[in-house]
Design a protein around this motif. Structure first.
Motif: not given
Length: 176
Positions: A5-7, A17-23
């Protein structure tokens, strides 16, 4: 790495804003999603935007951005059939892709609640499904209503009167 995951911090004009790549996981399949949380939150309950069969990534990204610009966290994902893990999915999903979308809605909602819900004080997710995403959110809401504050179907395909048989009967030239 596919499960990493990346933030990221994103700035659009004066807004941040904060973007999170989730799985999220469904059996052996991994569903990638993007979760965006505004710096200034008006409503902490995230909106999960559920795509139709085709996915149309740019449209959902722009919609996610608009929701976030108005102070609400939001998440988007591509339809699972367009993701790399599609080969690992069960064959029944070819005949009922709305089930896979519903399972994706449940998996992503649970993942959001587990990772961000306690920290940001929300216990449910809002969800809106477009086209085939409409029946997916309705089915997910029927199976696990405790996960959802609201369920919205927009231009839903596959609900009452919109089955492939009904569409074939209304437009036989299209389905020959």
């Amino acid at each position: 790495h596919p499960d990493e995951e990346g933030v990221f911090i994103l700035e659009r004009g004066e807004r941040q804003s904060t973007i999170t790549q989730g799985f999220a996981h469904i059996g052996r399949a991994t569903i990638k999603y993007t979760y965006e949380r505004p710096q200034y939150v008006e409503d902490p309950v995230p909106l999960l935007l559920v795509p139709g069969y085709g996915g149309i990534k740019p449209a959902y990204k722009d919609l996610r951005n608009a929701v976030v610009d108005n102070g609400k966290p939001a998440a988007t994902f591509w339809a699972p059939r367009t993701q790399e893990g599609f080969a690992s999915l069960h064959p029944k999903h070819f005949f009922h892709p709305e089930r896979l979308l519903a399972q994706s809605v449940l998996a992503i909602s649970q993942d959001l609640l587990n990772k961000d819900g306690v920290r940001n004080e929300f216990e449910q997710v809002d969800t809106a499904g477009h086209s085939m995403g409409g029946p997916a959110v309705v089915n997910a809401g029927l199976v696990h209503p405790e996960l959802f504050r609201s369920v919205v179907a927009v231009a839903a395909a596959g609900l009452d009167g919109h089955t492939l048989k009904d569409m074939r009967d209304r437009a036989p030239a299209v389905f020959t």
